[in-house]
Structures are given as C-alpha cells and as structure tokens.
Design a protein around this motif. Structure first.
Motif, PDB file in Angstrom:
ATOM      1  N   CYS A 155      34.542 -27.338 -30.216  1.00  0.00           N
ATOM      2  CA  CYS A 155      34.825 -28.786 -30.166  1.00  0.00           C
ATOM      3  C   CYS A 155      35.571 -29.235 -31.417  1.00  0.00           C
ATOM      4  O   CYS A 155      36.548 -30.000 -31.334  1.00  0.00           O
ATOM      5  N   VAL A 206      23.382 -28.106 -21.172  1.00  0.00           N
ATOM      6  CA  VAL A 206      23.026 -29.246 -22.025  1.00  0.00           C
ATOM      7  C   VAL A 206      21.661 -29.763 -21.584  1.00  0.00           C
ATOM      8  O   VAL A 206      21.259 -29.617 -20.429  1.00  0.00           O
ATOM      9  N   GLY A 254      22.062 -34.650 -23.527  1.00  0.00           N
ATOM     10  CA  GLY A 254      23.457 -34.236 -23.633  1.00  0.00           C
ATOM     11  C   GLY A 254      23.738 -33.255 -24.737  1.00  0.00           C
ATOM     12  O   GLY A 254      24.898 -32.929 -25.012  1.00  0.00           O
ATOM     13  N   VAL A 256      23.985 -29.650 -26.531  1.00  0.00           N
ATOM     14  CA  VAL A 256      24.261 -28.278 -26.092  1.00  0.00           C
ATOM     15  C   VAL A 256      23.089 -27.378 -26.449  1.00  0.00           C
ATOM     16  O   VAL A 256      22.605 -27.398 -27.590  1.00  0.00           O
ATOM     17  N   LEU A 267      27.745 -27.173 -17.358  1.00  0.00           N
ATOM     18  CA  LEU A 267      29.079 -27.744 -17.360  1.00  0.00           C
ATOM     19  C   LEU A 267      30.112 -26.734 -17.825  1.00  0.00           C
ATOM     20  O   LEU A 267      29.813 -25.848 -18.639  1.00  0.00           O
ATOM     21  N   THR A 301      34.700 -30.388 -19.047  1.00  0.00           N
ATOM     22  CA  THR A 301      33.849 -31.499 -18.621  1.00  0.00           C
ATOM     23  C   THR A 301      32.915 -31.918 -19.752  1.00  0.00           C
ATOM     24  O   THR A 301      32.669 -33.118 -19.967  1.00  0.00           O
ATOM     25  N   TYR A 302      32.419 -30.939 -20.507  1.00  0.00           N
ATOM     26  CA  TYR A 302      31.560 -31.278 -21.645  1.00  0.00           C
ATOM     27  C   TYR A 302      32.328 -32.116 -22.675  1.00  0.00           C
ATOM     28  O   TYR A 302      31.806 -33.110 -23.191  1.00  0.00           O
ATOM     29  N   ARG A 355      32.534 -35.685 -21.417  1.00  0.00           N
ATOM     30  CA  ARG A 355      31.239 -36.375 -21.556  1.00  0.00           C
ATOM     31  C   ARG A 355      31.009 -36.782 -23.007  1.00  0.00           C
ATOM     32  O   ARG A 355      30.528 -37.885 -23.295  1.00  0.00           O
ATOM     33  N   ARG A 356      31.372 -35.898 -23.905  1.00  0.00           N
ATOM     34  CA  ARG A 356      31.197 -36.165 -25.342  1.00  0.00           C
ATOM     35  C   ARG A 356      32.096 -37.314 -25.793  1.00  0.00           C
ATOM     36  O   ARG A 356      31.649 -38.248 -26.472  1.00  0.00           O
TER      37      ARG A 356
END
Length: 496
Positions: free
Chosen positions: A58, A92, A96, A98, A161, A165-166, A169-170
């Motif tokens: 990320c 997750v 939410g 990880v 996920l 997609t993660y 969402r983040r």
C-alpha cells in the motif's frame, strides 16, 4: 482533452502514469515525464510462498500517487483507472484491518489441497463452470489450505478481498466496495455462465459468499475519498475511480487485441497468449482459461509461469549476468547456432506449471546433456523450451482466434532479437512487435476513456517491426516440440 490517472500494479513494480485523451479524435497519449514508480518484491519464504506485506505494498502505491500528483498535468484529472496483478487475495477483520499477507497466484503451498480437491471434484466440470483448472494459482485450493492450516485466521476474517478492492475500501473509507468481473475471473470462483460467485465451489469449500465482494462492471466508479485521503490527494477528492481490471486483460487491449482478429503475446516475468471475444464459448480447451475484460468480453488464453524470470535465472547461473556486454555476447553466439541443434530438451517449469498442463508437481528438466554441451547450448535450449510451451497454447487457441490472426507481441523480453526469432520460429507465425512499451497501462487508459466516452475510437498501437519465422528454424522447432511433449508425457504419465 481528458486527463486520466492510471495505476499499474505489477508483481515487480507499481506505477502511476498520466494519459491524455481527445474524445473528438482517436488520440490517446502518455504525458511526457508523467510516471512515478516503485519497485516491489514479493516474499518467497517459507518454500512455496509468494506473498506481499499489504501495508508495505500500500505504501508503495500511495507514494507513487503522491509523486504523480506533483506533475502539472495532474491539476485537472477526470478519472482514475487501475490494472493489477490478479489471482491474489488477503483477509481483513470486521474493522477492515488486514490479518493476512497478500497471497499471490505464484504461492504453491496449497498444492496438497489442490490435489485433494482434484480427487473429490470433477476437474472437467469445474473447468466448464469457471473457465479455470484445479491449480494453486486459484482461490479454491488456497481457501482449502487456509482453512486447514490457519483455522483461527479464517474464523476472524470478515472479508476476503483482492488487493485492488482493498485499496479502494481503504481510500474511500467504505466497508463495502465491489470487485470487477475482470478481477473476479482470475480467482477460479467466477461462474462463466451467469458471472456470479460459483455456488458449487462455495458450498464445497463451506465458504460464505458474503465473505467475498459484490461484483460489478469495471466502469462502476466510486467517488468521494475518505477525509484523510481527501486532504492528502485534493486533486482526486471528487473524481471517479473505476474498478480494477486484470493486468492481462489490459495488456491485450493495449496491444490491439480487442477482438478475435488479433492474438496477443506478452513475455515479461511470465508469458501469455490471449484473445478477446464477446462469445461465451461452449467448451474451453483444457489447456486454456476463460477470464474476463468485462462481463460480456471474454479473455481466452493460457499463461506460463516461465518467461523473463526463468531466463534471468538461467543466464545468471550460466555466467551471463544481465548487463549489456554479457547479454550481447550470449545473443551473438546463439545467432550463429542452428535452432535446436544442441540436442537438448528443456522443460522450463522452474516456477511450477500453469498452462498447458497445470501439473502441481511439475519442475524444470533438461534431457540430453553430453560432455560436449556448453553454457550457450543450455541457455538456448532454455529459451527454446519457453517458446515451445507457448506453441502448445497457440495450438489450443485454434478455432477461437480468427484463422491466421496476426500475433501482436510485447514485453521487455522480446526486445532481444534472438528471443523474438526463437519465439517466431517456435510459433511458426510472424510476430508483429508492438512499439508501445506500456501496453498494460495503455490498455487500462483505453478502457477508462471508452467508459467515459463510449463512442470514442482509438488508433491501433504502432508496430516497430515484424519478425518472420525462418523456415529451417520452424522445422527444427516443430521436431523439438514433439520431443518436449514426449519427455513431459514420460515424466508425468500425461500428454499435455
């Protein structure tokens, strides 16, 4: 002029790029100097693993966005698109957070579970429903492995996920975010007929569909970043982010392969041959898969685990490091030698096998070594071995691609003249080398521009040259293919 931000997430680097599109014409161009990149490397320990730390990955993506937004052209952005490495999954919790690494398609620790599933469930029926074989690259085996080896983690997980997609969402601060049909198709859990999560697999795995994201077209476009990201990326605060698509789908579109009239070959870290069709074919050949570009656009083809990564390992091992002088010496030597004249048969399955045979236990093999064999013989045999696996995939595409469809070829490995010639000889077809280096990012930009302006057309990618097969080389490679098929069959009691 419409300016688009493309996030191009690969397994060796992540990048952010800017493209301009003129809806009144077919012009689509990358903006000069508008590229931000970070190298990434997945973990391969313990043996069989292929994982990323989600937070590290990320951070790399977000740093690319930070950097690209300093470019003057980023002041007036119209949309964001993303392509991503596929066949990945992470878990997750209810908040939410990880709770697992990002598991990649290359993680083979589920091999025993794949074998167990293969014994219990009809592989032909699974392939017919999902377009995917029983293999470690897909989610059924991985979910079975997780349930067997990490039951506490599975019990804690509120959602499973893909990485794209993660990220959404983040960034949007939402507990729900859909996944595109394109990305879902690479999981091995998408039903081909109705484009829903496959109920039979979920029942067999005792896996609740509510743990997976909802499905939508890639042009579904959430808007409105969460407060922390609105402050960080003000230029992106209220523009549409279209859902991630599979990098292979984007590569096909970017290389001009948006219909069955063109086959696309890419050789990067791995290799693939693919064709796009809007037909739901009745029966997918056993050596191929059926993925998606969009719900109504099917991507049919095969991918190998071998490609540039195996070539790099092989040439380094043989004393030809990846510098210009050493590689030039190797290529010049191979140019002087006849195709398959070394008498070796090389199965280049060092990273396991995907297409065409999907053997979970497959490994690399060299047959025919003699005291006279030298390093150049082995390097050449390895390159030829990779090309011959691609010929098997091309053979399986017969009847799906248009007859004698041109092969548009891209990927850094094909910049080598000898590799391009070996591949042309193995396929016995001309290779039209795509001049555009960023075919994946270009393909995503086309998809996003097409969603914004459905009537838009796009200029085909420039072709830098055509590599013709050499008749003698093609004959030699045809014989070498028969030898490779025979060796594979003897080793695994199975003919691909």
């Amino acid at each position: 002029m419409v300016t688009i931000l493309i996030l191009d997430l690969g397994s060796s680097s992540v990048r952010a790029l800017l493209y301009d599109h003129d809806p009144a014409s077919s012009a689509l161009r990358p903006i000069d100097g508008a590229v931000a990149a970070r190298n990434v490397q997945f973990d391969t320990e313990p043996p069989g693993a292929a994982t990323f730390d989600a937070e590290t990955l990320c951070a790399a993506v977000e740093m690319c966005i930070d950097e690209i937004l300093t470019h003057p052209a980023a002041r007036d952005l119209h949309a964001v698109g993303m392509d991503t490495f596929v066949g990945n999954v992470l878990g997750v919790d209810a908040d939410g957070n990880v709770i697992t690494p990002v598991y990649l398609y290359a993680d083979t620790r589920s091999a025993d579970d794949v074998e167990s599933l293969s014994a219990r469930y009809d592989g032909h029926a699974v392939h017919a429903r999902t377009g995917c074989r029983h293999a470690t690259a897909y989610h059924p085996g991985r979910f079975a492995w997780l349930a067997r080896t990490q039951p506490d983690t599975v019990a804690r997980a509120a959602a499973w996920l893909d990485f794209g997609t993660y990220l959404y969402r983040r960034w949007f601060g939402r507990a729900e975010m859909p996944c595109s049909y394109s990305v879902a198709a690479w999981t091995g859990l998408l039903n081909r007929a109705d484009a829903t999560w496959d109920a039979e697999w979920l029942s067999a795995l005792n896996w609740d569909a509510a743990l997976l994201p909802t499905l939508a077209e890639y042009d579904t476009a959430p808007i409105g970043l969460a407060d922390a990201y609105r402050a960080r990326w003000t230029a992106l605060a209220d523009i549409p982010f279209m859902l991630a698509v599979g990098d292979g789908a984007s590569a096909n579109i970017g290389a001009g392969g948006d219909t069955p009239t063109h086959v696309v070959l890419t050789i990067g870290t791995t290799a693939a041959l693919r064709v796009v069709t809007d037909n739901l074919i009745a029966e997918v050949p056993e050596s191929l898969w059926n993925y998606r570009v969009a719900r109504a656009e099917h991507l049919i083809g095969g991918a190998t685990s071998e490609g540039g990564r195996v070539l790099a390992w092989l040439t380094e091992l043989l004393g030809f490091p990846h510098n210009r002088e050493s590689q030039a010496t190797l290529q010049a030597a191979m140019m002087e030698r006849p195709r398959a004249g070394h008498g070796l048969t090389f199965l280049p399955l060092l990273a396991g096998e995907r297409s065409p045979g999907y053997r979970a236990d497959a490994t690399g093999t060299i047959h025919g070594l003699r005291l006279s064999t030298d390093a150049i013989d082995i390097a050449q045999a390895g390159m030829e071995g990779i090309a011959l696996r691609l010929r098997l995939i091309l053979n399986a595409l017969d009847g799906i691609a248009a007859p004698d469809a041109p092969i548009h070829a891209g990927g850094g490995v094909l910049a080598s003249p000898i590799v391009a010639q070996i591949v042309a000889d193995a396929l016995d077809r001309p290779l039209h080398i795509v001049a555009e280096r960023e075919i994946t990012a270009r393909g995503t930009a086309i998809l996003i521009a097409r969603a914004l302006h459905p009537a838009a057309t796009f200029t085909p990618p420039a072709i830098s040259g055509v590599v013709m097969p050499d008749p003698a080389g093609a004959d030699a490679m045809r014989a070498a293919l028969e030898q490779q098929i025979d060796l594979y069959g003897r080793l695994y009691n199975l003919t691909p």
